[in-house]
Design an enzyme around this catalytic site. Structure first.
Site, PDB file in Angstrom:
ATOM      1  CD  GLU A  41      -0.662  -5.111   6.898  1.00 25.98           C
ATOM      2  OE1 GLU A  41      -1.394  -4.763   8.007  1.00 25.98           O
ATOM      3  OE2 GLU A  41      -1.060  -6.066   6.037  1.00 25.98           O
ATOM      4  CE  LYS A 116      -4.651  -3.340   7.943  1.00 21.94           C
ATOM      5  NZ  LYS A 116      -4.319  -4.609   8.365  1.00 21.94           N
ATOM      6  CB  CYS A 156      -3.617  -5.048   4.140  1.00 19.21           C
ATOM      7  SG  CYS A 156      -4.080  -6.916   4.150  1.00 19.21           S
TER       8      CYS A 156
END
Length: 566
Positions: A41, A116, A156
């Site tokens: 990330e 994300k 994540c």
């Protein structure tokens, strides 16, 4: 299809340097029939970039770096496609102005493929300060050898959706649920997940649930290295569609793993080789010190060595992180320092083979006493005199650190920081608090492990003596004392640590009310005393050096208590 899991240790903000790391890895594997390279990330800028993300030129700089990297890869690694995490600007003027995104570099160009969805704002995380959430889950249609691979891309927190395993979930969509109907061939997670003890197993269990729900293999690539207070352990892995571990990259070191998805589907599961409890703590702290020094341009460190267990542990970690010749120990005995403590400090320095120097502080104490005795308040006494000794030592250490460009390592533990059993501008001085997230009882446990045979394999990886005690039984077994007055013991001012530390854990890590702790059987008077000490020491912790976070609730950026409160 073969994948490369690239476990990187970035320097935050170093776009060119981080891109060069990615390029060098691609050059090394270009002839190994790898189709897709996966990095962590925000791998281009490093995690967490914090307010560097407010730089209005950031995306222009990212684009320049990505254009150059794409061209270099096309010239020298033509068959590779690479996934890289970046900060992507939004198309409007509303705030937050960025997405936490993933790009794919292939055939000399690059494009955004994922954003994300779940943005953490708990503990040390503050992503909604910078990023806005994506509305949908992302799928990469990836052509390889006449087959179209349908790959889910998550970042994540997007896979942290199993409330029965993690006891909480960020409010919002479940990115895995929206992918269940897509019949994916593979799920990839690009991550920057900080180290907390026992978190590695939880990550694998979370990812395993995703593999089972989606009936496809899961590839998880995590950042490694220390960035300020945070330590990232890497420990990237691959799971088959049944959630069984197939491959695992090492903890606490940069690594590249090559994995063939077709073989992953068929292999038997393997056991995790993640280090055991005490070893994992030691390795985490060593990496934290090593990277903090390296990334802040320090080549050496200085430690005040008292003959106590805290400074002994910090000196040992420093040697493991920086090397024998880079650690300097300073002994500063006062009239109240016992002969045994001075001897223990010298013995430890000799065991570690580090340079050491003794600077007695008696004359300096007398000078301060003479100067202050002429004031309207008179000669300093009691705790004022005790703190003055600590501040003299802190000043000497800071002077040496300034003069020789050493990093001064603070040696206070979490128990002391919690209750304020430490001195501002004295023993709290330093550029980094090494064990500030380790309770005193944990300090004893870790030192007992260091001196045991169980640490032998770990010693071999660093600069530590291969055989015999390092800390020493004299240090490990002596009653804790600041030695700032005759026959002083920590227990004169505090409950015994085996009583204090469980109360502190309840107050700090579980946020339990005092009433609950009393109901659990802790003494009412002690609980209220500890709670008051914890609150009253808040102003000290605001002025403490950054500390290495190893627990689920450390003092530092994830601890946001007011100073002035009731």
């Amino acid at each position: 299809m073969k994948l490369a899991l690239v476990q990187l240790n970035p320097i935050i903000g170093d776009l060119d340097g981080n891109a060069e790391k990615i390029f060098e890895v691609c050059k090394e594997i270009k002839n190994k029939e790898v189709a897709l390279v996966i990095t962590p990330e925000l791998s281009l800028i490093g995690y967490p970039p914090k307010d560097l993300l407010f730089n209005p030129r950031l995306y222009d700089e990212e684009k320049d770096v990505l254009n150059i990297l794409s061209e270099r890869l096309n010239n020298q690694c033509q068959n590779l496609s690479v996934l890289i995490g970046i900060a992507e600007p939004t198309p409007d003027l509303e705030v937050p102005k960025l997405y936490n995104s993933v790009v794919i570099l292939e055939q000399g160009t690059w494009r955004i493929i994922a954003r994300k969805q779940l943005l953490p704002t708990y503990d040390v995380f503050d992503e909604k300060r910078y990023f806005r959430s994506a509305e949908n889950s992302s799928i990469l249609n990836f052509n390889y050898q006449e087959k179209l691979w349908k790959i889910g891309i998550t970042i994540c927190e997007d896979i942290w959706v199993e409330q029965n395993l993690q006891n909480k979930k960020i409010l919002g969509k479940d990115p895995i649920r929206s992918l269940e109907k897509e019949k994916l061939d593979l799920l990839i997670n690009l991550s920057a997940s900080p180290f907390i003890e026992s978190k590695s197993l939880l990550r694998q269990r979370i990812a395993a649930k995703a593999a089972i729900r989606l009936s496809c293999p899961v590839i998880y690539v995590n950042q490694v290295g220390g960035n300020d207070e945070l330590i990232f352990d890497g420990s990237s892995f691959a799971l088959n569609k049944k959630g069984k571990l197939q491959q695992e990259l090492p903890a606490f070191k940069e690594s590249v793993g090559l994995y063939d998805i077709s073989s992953i589907k068929q292999q038997n599961s393997i056991s995790s080789e993640y280090p055991a409890s005490q070893e994992v703590l030691f390795r985490a702290l060593v990496l934290g010190v090593k990277d903090y020094a390296r990334k802040c341009n320090f080549n050496s460190a200085v430690v005040g060595l008292s003959g106590g267990i805290d400074s002994a542990l910090v000196a040992t970690i420093a040697v493991a992180a920086l090397g024998i010749s880079k650690v300097h120990a300073i002994l500063m005995p006062s009239p109240w320092s016992s002969a045994g403590s001075v001897k223990d400090a010298m013995t430890l320095a000799n065991r570690l083979r580090i340079h050491n120097q003794t600077i007695p502080i008696s004359d300096v104490m007398n000078s301060f006493n003479d100067a202050l005795s002429n004031s309207i308040w008179g000669m300093p006494t009691g705790i004022t005199a005790e703190n003055l000794q600590s501040r003299i030592r802190g000043t000497i250490l800071m002077a040496l650190a300034n003069q020789e460009k050493h990093l001064l390592l603070s040696t206070g533990n979490k128990s002391e920081l919690a209750v304020g059993y430490c001195t501002l501008y004295g023993d709290m001085n330093g550029g980094l608090s090494v064990i500030g997230d380790l309770y005193k009882t944990s300090v004893f446990d870790l030192c007992n492990w260091i001196d045991s045979e169980s640490s032998s394999s770990c010693r071999n990886d660093f600069f530590l003596p291969e055989k015999g005690e390092i800390i020493g039984s004299e240090i490990r077994n002596k009653p804790p004392s600041a030695e700032l007055r005759p026959e002083q013991l920590d227990s004169d001012s505090l409950p015994d640590y085996f009583i204090l530390d469980p109360i502190l854990k309840g107050l700090i890590e579980q946020h339990l009310p005092t009433e609950v702790l009393i109901e659990q059987g802790f003494d009412k008077k002690i609980v209220h005393k500890v709670a008051n000490l914890l609150k009253n020491a808040e102003f000290k912790r605001y002025q403490a050096p950054p500390l290495l976070k190893i627990s689920n609730q450390a003092f530092g950026s994830g601890w946001k208590k007011p100073i002035a409160s009731r």
